[in-house]
Motif scaffolding. Structure first.
Motif, PDB file in Angstrom:
ATOM      1  N   SER A 166      46.768  19.655   7.883  1.00  0.00           N
ATOM      2  CA  SER A 166      47.529  18.844   6.932  1.00  0.00           C
ATOM      3  C   SER A 166      48.317  17.793   7.712  1.00  0.00           C
ATOM      4  O   SER A 166      48.538  17.927   8.925  1.00  0.00           O
ATOM      5  CB  SER A 166      48.481  19.726   6.137  1.00  0.00           C
ATOM      6  OG  SER A 166      49.470  20.282   6.996  1.00  0.00           O
ATOM      7  N   ASP A 167      48.764  16.741   7.032  1.00  0.00           N
ATOM      8  CA  ASP A 167      49.548  15.707   7.709  1.00  0.00           C
ATOM      9  C   ASP A 167      50.817  16.286   8.338  1.00  0.00           C
ATOM     10  O   ASP A 167      51.107  16.016   9.510  1.00  0.00           O
ATOM     11  CB  ASP A 167      49.894  14.581   6.727  1.00  0.00           C
ATOM     12  CG  ASP A 167      48.673  13.768   6.308  1.00  0.00           C
ATOM     13  OD1 ASP A 167      47.598  13.955   6.920  1.00  0.00           O
ATOM     14  OD2 ASP A 167      48.795  12.959   5.374  1.00  0.00           O
ATOM     15  N   GLN A 172      53.706  18.412  13.674  1.00  0.00           N
ATOM     16  CA  GLN A 172      54.368  19.408  14.512  1.00  0.00           C
ATOM     17  C   GLN A 172      54.020  19.254  15.990  1.00  0.00           C
ATOM     18  O   GLN A 172      54.818  19.627  16.858  1.00  0.00           O
ATOM     19  CB  GLN A 172      53.990  20.807  14.037  1.00  0.00           C
ATOM     20  CG  GLN A 172      54.490  21.144  12.646  1.00  0.00           C
ATOM     21  CD  GLN A 172      54.013  22.505  12.172  1.00  0.00           C
ATOM     22  OE1 GLN A 172      53.579  23.330  12.970  1.00  0.00           O
ATOM     23  NE2 GLN A 172      54.087  22.753  10.874  1.00  0.00           N
ATOM     24  N   PHE A 173      52.858  18.703  16.271  1.00  0.00           N
ATOM     25  CA  PHE A 173      52.442  18.568  17.667  1.00  0.00           C
ATOM     26  C   PHE A 173      53.065  17.346  18.342  1.00  0.00           C
ATOM     27  O   PHE A 173      52.833  17.104  19.527  1.00  0.00           O
ATOM     28  CB  PHE A 173      50.914  18.520  17.745  1.00  0.00           C
ATOM     29  CG  PHE A 173      50.282  19.825  17.347  1.00  0.00           C
ATOM     30  CD1 PHE A 173      50.093  20.826  18.284  1.00  0.00           C
ATOM     31  CD2 PHE A 173      49.929  20.075  16.032  1.00  0.00           C
ATOM     32  CE1 PHE A 173      49.544  22.046  17.923  1.00  0.00           C
ATOM     33  CE2 PHE A 173      49.372  21.288  15.652  1.00  0.00           C
ATOM     34  CZ  PHE A 173      49.186  22.276  16.603  1.00  0.00           C
ATOM     35  N   LEU A 174      53.861  16.605  17.576  1.00  0.00           N
ATOM     36  CA  LEU A 174      54.620  15.487  18.133  1.00  0.00           C
ATOM     37  C   LEU A 174      56.102  15.837  18.252  1.00  0.00           C
ATOM     38  O   LEU A 174      56.905  15.013  18.684  1.00  0.00           O
ATOM     39  CB  LEU A 174      54.453  14.242  17.251  1.00  0.00           C
ATOM     40  CG  LEU A 174      53.010  13.786  17.001  1.00  0.00           C
ATOM     41  CD1 LEU A 174      52.999  12.532  16.128  1.00  0.00           C
ATOM     42  CD2 LEU A 174      52.275  13.531  18.304  1.00  0.00           C
ATOM     43  N   PRO A 196      51.061  11.678  11.322  1.00  0.00           N
ATOM     44  CA  PRO A 196      49.772  11.156  11.794  1.00  0.00           C
ATOM     45  C   PRO A 196      48.663  11.515  10.814  1.00  0.00           C
ATOM     46  O   PRO A 196      48.590  12.643  10.335  1.00  0.00           O
ATOM     47  CB  PRO A 196      49.576  11.852  13.145  1.00  0.00           C
ATOM     48  CG  PRO A 196      50.436  13.070  13.078  1.00  0.00           C
ATOM     49  CD  PRO A 196      51.597  12.721  12.202  1.00  0.00           C
ATOM     50  N   GLN A 197      47.818  10.550  10.504  1.00  0.00           N
ATOM     51  CA  GLN A 197      46.712  10.767   9.579  1.00  0.00           C
ATOM     52  C   GLN A 197      45.561  11.463  10.297  1.00  0.00           C
ATOM     53  O   GLN A 197      45.526  11.547  11.536  1.00  0.00           O
ATOM     54  CB  GLN A 197      46.258   9.433   8.981  1.00  0.00           C
ATOM     55  CG  GLN A 197      47.365   8.668   8.266  1.00  0.00           C
ATOM     56  CD  GLN A 197      47.942   9.434   7.103  1.00  0.00           C
ATOM     57  OE1 GLN A 197      47.209   9.846   6.197  1.00  0.00           O
ATOM     58  NE2 GLN A 197      49.259   9.655   7.110  1.00  0.00           N
ATOM     59  N   LYS A 198      44.581  11.951   9.522  1.00  0.00           N
ATOM     60  CA  LYS A 198      43.496  12.728  10.117  1.00  0.00           C
ATOM     61  C   LYS A 198      42.628  11.905  11.059  1.00  0.00           C
ATOM     62  O   LYS A 198      41.961  12.464  11.938  1.00  0.00           O
ATOM     63  CB  LYS A 198      42.644  13.370   9.030  1.00  0.00           C
ATOM     64  CG  LYS A 198      41.836  12.397   8.177  1.00  0.00           C
ATOM     65  CD  LYS A 198      40.986  13.162   7.185  1.00  0.00           C
ATOM     66  CE  LYS A 198      40.124  12.229   6.348  1.00  0.00           C
ATOM     67  NZ  LYS A 198      39.272  12.987   5.399  1.00  0.00           N
ATOM     68  N   ASP A 199      42.623  10.575  10.878  1.00  0.00           N
ATOM     69  CA  ASP A 199      41.827   9.724  11.767  1.00  0.00           C
ATOM     70  C   ASP A 199      42.619   9.263  12.989  1.00  0.00           C
ATOM     71  O   ASP A 199      42.094   8.521  13.819  1.00  0.00           O
ATOM     72  CB  ASP A 199      41.325   8.496  10.993  1.00  0.00           C
ATOM     73  CG  ASP A 199      40.315   8.877   9.920  1.00  0.00           C
ATOM     74  OD1 ASP A 199      39.575   9.855  10.133  1.00  0.00           O
ATOM     75  OD2 ASP A 199      40.278   8.216   8.862  1.00  0.00           O
TER      76      ASP A 199
END
Length: 260
Positions: A166-167, A172-174, A196-199
């Motif tokens: 999910s967005d 969370q990884f940032l 961040p978007q999926k792309d």
């Protein structure tokens, strides 16, 4: 010390950790070559393991319960003490247009404690309970943490997992480093709506974790049935278990019915 390198091999180090395996592991460079012919002969092609079929049925019957998508992952730290946490099931490893039915995946931040722990000792155990059907699966195996790898299958699988998040999950990884003291300066990073978007490019700290299952203990509390499953190839070295992904399908011994 552990680092996510382009290709990795677990090698035994001197026994300086009082764990049940009696040794630690370090990473060294290796090529992702196919298994040797002798290993192929000991690991012939087979249909899906019966525990895999059972697990898929359990997931289907419990799909209305969000809790069924979580399982507990146990590791040991460098002092031999147990560590446990709940992680989110992310499916079986995608391979060759299908899935590898012996590799369960989840994701993690490479800065987390578990990454250092499995670099020291890659043997893990999953405990997974399904409330609707009153079933428990305990799955032992070896874990591989996939970061910025060169192996195309691993790169693709990591990218798929990133896109499927999910967005807010990708956000969370940032965040700041997990486990360190929280300061007031960090608050804006948690509250941002600029996900961040999926792309978007895969975050450097985003890792796909692959658990190569070697043993399964399936308990059904409704029927008082318990069956244990084990790989037929007898592989014990973590490197050999991980390399087996490049060979033919994993063969499993017939399920053993035991007392619950």
């Amino acid at each position: 010390m552990f680092r996510l390198c382009q290709g990795a091999r677990y090698l035994p180090s001197p026994p300086d950790c009082p764990t049940s395996v009696g040794r630690t592991f370090r990473f060294a460079a290796m090529s992702h070559s196919a298994p040797t012919s002798s290993r192929e002969n000991s690991n012939p092609p087979s249909a899906s393991a019966s525990w895999y079929t059972d697990l898929k049925i359990s997931l289907k019957k419990n799909e209305k319960s969000r809790e069924s998508r979580y399982f507990q992952l146990a590791t040991v730290d460098s002092s031999g003490k147990p560590c446990n946490r709940t992680v989110v099931y992310r499916g079986f490893f995608p391979q060759g247009g299908a899935v590898n039915d012996s590799i369960i995946t989840f994701v993690t931040d490479r800065r987390s404690d578990k990454v250092e722990q499995v670099a020291h000792c890659p043997f893990v155990e999953i405990a997974w309970y399904f409330p609707a059907t009153r079933e428990q699966y305990r799955l032992k195996g070896v874990i591989q943490v996939v970061g910025e790898e060169s192996d195309p299958d691993l790169v693709k699988a990591r990218e798929i997992s990133w896109k499927n998040m999910s967005d807010p999950g990708r956000q969370q990884f940032l965040w700041p480093t997990p486990g360190v003291p929280r300061t007031g300066q960090d608050e804006s990073q948690y509250d941002t709506k600029d996900h961040p978007q999926k792309d978007a490019p895969v975050a450097p700290h985003f890792c796909l974790c692959c658990v190569y299952v070697t043993h399964v203990d399936h308990l059904n509390l409704k029927t008082n049935e318990r069956r244990v499953h084990a790989r037929a190839d007898g592989l014990a070295n973590p490197t050999d278990i991980i390399e087996s992904r490049h060979g033919t399908a994993v063969a499993w011994k017939p399920a053993l019915r035991v007392n619950p």
